[in-house]
Each structure stands twice: as C-alpha cells, then as structure tokens.
Design a protein around this motif. Structure first.
Motif, PDB file in Angstrom:
ATOM      1  N   LEU A  82     -63.765  -8.145 -17.633  1.00  0.00           N
ATOM      2  CA  LEU A  82     -63.037  -7.523 -16.526  1.00  0.00           C
ATOM      3  C   LEU A  82     -62.889  -8.426 -15.308  1.00  0.00           C
ATOM      4  N   ALA A  83     -63.612  -9.524 -15.284  1.00  0.00           N
ATOM      5  CA  ALA A  83     -63.513 -10.434 -14.143  1.00  0.00           C
ATOM      6  C   ALA A  83     -62.064 -10.874 -13.944  1.00  0.00           C
ATOM      7  N   GLY A  84     -61.596 -10.811 -12.714  1.00  0.00           N
ATOM      8  CA  GLY A  84     -60.239 -11.252 -12.418  1.00  0.00           C
ATOM      9  C   GLY A  84     -59.255 -10.129 -12.183  1.00  0.00           C
ATOM     10  N   ILE A  85     -59.633  -8.877 -12.468  1.00  0.00           N
ATOM     11  CA  ILE A  85     -58.735  -7.757 -12.172  1.00  0.00           C
ATOM     12  C   ILE A  85     -58.612  -7.613 -10.656  1.00  0.00           C
ATOM     13  N   SER A  86     -57.386  -7.520 -10.177  1.00  0.00           N
ATOM     14  CA  SER A  86     -57.126  -7.438  -8.743  1.00  0.00           C
ATOM     15  C   SER A  86     -57.808  -6.220  -8.119  1.00  0.00           C
ATOM     16  N   ASP A  87     -58.538  -6.443  -7.024  1.00  0.00           N
ATOM     17  CA  ASP A  87     -59.201  -5.396  -6.243  1.00  0.00           C
ATOM     18  C   ASP A  87     -60.379  -4.735  -6.943  1.00  0.00           C
ATOM     19  N   LEU A  88     -60.819  -5.281  -8.080  1.00  0.00           N
ATOM     20  CA  LEU A  88     -62.017  -4.771  -8.746  1.00  0.00           C
ATOM     21  C   LEU A  88     -63.135  -5.785  -8.548  1.00  0.00           C
ATOM     22  N   TYR A  89     -64.256  -5.317  -8.032  1.00  0.00           N
ATOM     23  CA  TYR A  89     -65.379  -6.196  -7.724  1.00  0.00           C
ATOM     24  C   TYR A  89     -66.543  -5.901  -8.660  1.00  0.00           C
ATOM     25  N   LEU A  90     -67.325  -6.935  -8.935  1.00  0.00           N
ATOM     26  CA  LEU A  90     -68.443  -6.843  -9.874  1.00  0.00           C
ATOM     27  C   LEU A  90     -69.716  -7.287  -9.168  1.00  0.00           C
ATOM     28  N   ALA A  91     -70.744  -6.453  -9.220  1.00  0.00           N
ATOM     29  CA  ALA A  91     -72.008  -6.799  -8.578  1.00  0.00           C
ATOM     30  C   ALA A  91     -72.616  -8.029  -9.244  1.00  0.00           C
ATOM     31  N   ASP A  92     -73.261  -8.900  -8.437  1.00  0.00           N
ATOM     32  CA  ASP A  92     -73.974 -10.047  -8.999  1.00  0.00           C
ATOM     33  C   ASP A  92     -75.042  -9.547  -9.962  1.00  0.00           C
ATOM     34  N   SER A  93     -75.193 -10.231 -11.088  1.00  0.00           N
ATOM     35  CA  SER A  93     -76.090  -9.724 -12.122  1.00  0.00           C
ATOM     36  C   SER A  93     -76.694 -10.849 -12.947  1.00  0.00           C
ATOM     37  N   VAL A  94     -77.734 -10.494 -13.699  1.00  0.00           N
ATOM     38  CA  VAL A  94     -78.377 -11.389 -14.653  1.00  0.00           C
ATOM     39  C   VAL A  94     -78.481 -10.648 -15.978  1.00  0.00           C
ATOM     40  N   LEU A  95     -78.008 -11.261 -17.049  1.00  0.00           N
ATOM     41  CA  LEU A  95     -78.110 -10.690 -18.390  1.00  0.00           C
ATOM     42  C   LEU A  95     -79.274 -11.354 -19.111  1.00  0.00           C
ATOM     43  N   LEU A  96     -80.228 -10.550 -19.546  1.00  0.00           N
ATOM     44  CA  LEU A  96     -81.451 -11.037 -20.177  1.00  0.00           C
ATOM     45  C   LEU A  96     -81.461 -10.674 -21.656  1.00  0.00           C
ATOM     46  N   PHE A  97     -81.777 -11.661 -22.493  1.00  0.00           N
ATOM     47  CA  PHE A  97     -81.878 -11.445 -23.935  1.00  0.00           C
ATOM     48  C   PHE A  97     -83.349 -11.348 -24.329  1.00  0.00           C
ATOM     49  N   GLU A 122     -69.524  -0.624   3.514  1.00  0.00           N
ATOM     50  CA  GLU A 122     -69.131  -1.531   4.585  1.00  0.00           C
ATOM     51  C   GLU A 122     -67.738  -2.129   4.397  1.00  0.00           C
ATOM     52  N   THR A 123     -67.317  -2.292   3.147  1.00  0.00           N
ATOM     53  CA  THR A 123     -66.098  -3.068   2.872  1.00  0.00           C
ATOM     54  C   THR A 123     -64.932  -2.269   2.314  1.00  0.00           C
ATOM     55  N   ASP A 124     -65.201  -1.034   1.809  1.00  0.00           N
ATOM     56  CA  ASP A 124     -64.175  -0.226   1.145  1.00  0.00           C
ATOM     57  C   ASP A 124     -63.706  -0.873  -0.162  1.00  0.00           C
ATOM     58  N   LYS A 125     -64.545  -1.738  -0.748  1.00  0.00           N
ATOM     59  CA  LYS A 125     -64.210  -2.369  -2.024  1.00  0.00           C
ATOM     60  C   LYS A 125     -64.705  -1.505  -3.182  1.00  0.00           C
ATOM     61  N   PHE A 126     -63.918  -1.490  -4.266  1.00  0.00           N
ATOM     62  CA  PHE A 126     -64.328  -0.784  -5.476  1.00  0.00           C
ATOM     63  C   PHE A 126     -65.141  -1.727  -6.358  1.00  0.00           C
ATOM     64  N   TYR A 127     -66.377  -1.304  -6.668  1.00  0.00           N
ATOM     65  CA  TYR A 127     -67.263  -2.060  -7.551  1.00  0.00           C
ATOM     66  C   TYR A 127     -67.421  -1.326  -8.878  1.00  0.00           C
ATOM     67  N   PHE A 128     -67.161  -2.031  -9.958  1.00  0.00           N
ATOM     68  CA  PHE A 128     -67.273  -1.466 -11.300  1.00  0.00           C
ATOM     69  C   PHE A 128     -68.740  -1.188 -11.630  1.00  0.00           C
ATOM     70  N   ILE A 129     -69.011  -0.003 -12.183  1.00  0.00           N
ATOM     71  CA  ILE A 129     -70.348   0.312 -12.695  1.00  0.00           C
ATOM     72  C   ILE A 129     -70.354   0.177 -14.214  1.00  0.00           C
TER      73      ILE A 129
END
Length: 339
Positions: A124-139, A288-295
């Motif tokens: 989903l990275a790159g969709i206009s106006d959609l933000y993604l929280a910083d994350s770490v994927l652990l195996f 604070e920003t009115d940005k939409f973050y994907f869950i």
C-alpha cells in the motif's frame, strides 16, 4: 431453480466463535426465495452440515459436495463468513479454485497477502494521502533480538501484534520498555498466527472503520464510516465483543472533505490489493495532522447484527438482505465472466 449456497463458517482459530455468530445472522438475512442455503462448518476435526433434525452430514472434500438423504448436493457458490484460518488467509480460496467452486471473498493471493499485516503495508505504500505508521516486522529467527530491534528503530508507545491474525488476539499497547518483552512473547505465541510479529508506533487520533464492496453491476460502493470510541486502552478483543465497552457511531461525524478523502483512499486500497466482494478498512485520523493512517484491512469482516458492515449497510439505506444479494450476484457474475 434456486441457487445453492454453501454458507461457510467455523474455522481453525479462536475466531470460530465469532464466525458462527456471523453466519447465523447472515443465514436469517439471505433471500430464501432466491437461494437454497446450507450452513457448512469447517472445523479441524470435520467439515459438516447439520440439518433441521440435528443430523450431521460430512462434506466430501474431493468436490465439496454433500451426500444427504440419498442424494448429492452440489453448490453453486460459497459465501465465506469464516474469520481467521482457513477462510481468511487464502487456504480455503485456493481449495475452491482447484475444484472450481466460485466464492464471495477476495482470491487466494489477496487473502493470503492481506492476512500478513507487514506485507500489506508494503504493497500500500505510495497511495496518495494514505499514511503508514513506522513499524518493525519480526520473524521467528528474530525472537532473541526482537526487543532491541524495536527499541533501536521505533519510539514509544508501541502497538505489538501478531503479523497474521484477527480480532486483536495477541495484541498489546506498550507504553514502557519494561513491558515490551512480555508483549512480544504474547504476540509470537498467539495460536495460528505464523510466528511473526509486527510492532508499530502508536498514532494518536480517532479510529474509524469503513466497508467497501463491488456490487452486481461491477461498481465500487464505499459504505458510511463508523467511528470507534472505547473505554479500553485500544480496540482489543474485549472491546470488540463485550457489550458496553465501546461506542460505535455510524455514520461517523466527519467533514465532507474527510468523507470524500477517505472514500477515495479506500477505493485505491481496494484496487491496489486486487480485492473482491466486501472488505473493511480500519484507519486512524491523526489528531494533530488530520492525516489518515492505515491500520489494517479485513477481507472477511464480521457479520453479526452489531458488526460494522451491517451497521454501515443500514446507514447506507440498504437492507442486509439486499446487500448480501448484491454480494452473491456480483460474485456469480465474476465467475461467469471468468468462465
């Protein structure tokens, strides 16, 4: 002649309890003048149908047929209302593809992908106006160093969750580093979630859930948004299923601009993940920003009377019966088109 529907319920995880509640509601709403409905339970020990007399009949897994009362029942389509594995992670869809039985949900690849929260975010990275929280994927191989990796790359507070799984099972909000090891272990050890853990930075804001489906004309329809307001630390399993812990406001109190923006984003998510049928997208609106973050995205969303999708369907001005007819006829149209 009525269309024969296999209403798929049950499952191999703790979410099976929710699946049975969903299928019971869907069964009452399906148009029996159009459909002959059989509620089929997919359980680890057996796949079966129980008739009105309480007699259990086993499904023939060779072709998903049902031998009952001296005749064989073969289904025209499967309506999948099974949460968790194998109905939400692509396994059942792959099986249905192999035997040629149409179904209502996303295909095997999309179902498997969206069950993996980390991989979904990457797509989903790159969709206009959609933000993604910083994350770490652990195996699984990261388990010994997991806590340090998180501390090196993210800032408190964290959401720690199984990378595959639903209903917020195994999820913890961590506000102190001293609680991180326990939260990571809980997520790793959650049953049937694949020994992968996703840790995300917490986004402060309002939480929403919004459904989208493709109707029988092939058009994308975004349903009204629901806002989630809970007395819990976050929208966990108890908040989702224990009455009184959460207020769900449908339609949500958002501006016209926020409504239009989220509708456009959700359509882009649906297309980019190559979804089919109905799905539900959960997101934060950052304070604070009115940005939409994907869950996350749910490709087999709950279907009890109180679940988000039925709430939103009613707010949209449709009955559940009309809605489920649209879902089924849309899936049958796709099957006919694809030959």
């Amino acid at each position: 002649m009525k269309t024969k529907i296999a209403l798929i319920t049950g499952g191999y995880t703790a979410e099976s309890e929710v699946s049975f509640k969903s299928s019971a509601f869907v069964y009452t709403q399906l148009d029996k003048s159009l459909y002959e409905v059989y509620e089929i339970a997919i359980m680890p020990e057996q796949w079966y149908y129980v008739n009105d007399a309480g007699i259990k009949f086993e499904i023939n897994k060779q072709d998903f047929s049902l031998m009952m009362d001296g005749h064989v029942v073969k289904f025209d389509i499967a309506f999948i209302v099974l949460h968790g594995s194998p109905g939400e992670d692509g396994r059942l869809q792959g099986y249905f593809d192999m035997i040629g039985l149409p179904y209502t949900s996303c295909d095997a690849l999309t179902s498997a992908l969206t069950m993996n929260k980390g991989y979904t975010k990457a797509v989903l990275a790159g969709i206009s106006d959609l933000y993604l929280a910083d994350s770490v994927l652990l195996f699984a191989s990261d388990r010994d160093s997991a806590s340090q990796q998180v501390q090196d790359r993210l800032s408190l507070p964290f959401f720690v969750k199984p990378n595959a799984g639903g209903s917020s099972i195994g999820m913890t909000k961590v506000k102190a580093v001293s609680d991180l090891d326990e939260a990571i272990a809980k997520a790793y050890d959650a049953a049937h979630t694949g020994q992968q853990v996703l840790v995300e930075e917490f986004i402060e804001g309002r939480e929403f859930s919004r459904g989208i489906f493709k109707n029988s004309k092939g058009e994308l329809v975004v349903l009204p948004a629901s806002e989630v307001i809970t007395t819990r630390e976050f929208f966990d399993f108890e908040a989702k299923y224990i009455p009184g812990l959460t207020d769900e406001i449908t339609p949500a109190d958002i501006t016209d601009e926020q409504n239009d923006r989220s509708e456009r984003i959700i359509k882009d998510v649906y297309r980019k993940l190559n979804c089919r049928g109905m799905v539900r997208v959960d997101f934060f609106l950052q304070s604070e920003t009115d940005k939409f973050y994907f869950i996350e995205i749910n490709t087999t969303p709950g279907q009890t009377e109180q679940s988000f999708i039925p709430q939103q369907v009613r707010a949209h001005g449709m009955s559940e019966t009309e809605f489920y007819t649209e879902i089924l006829e849309g899936a049958l149209l796709v099957a006919k088109t694809n030959g």
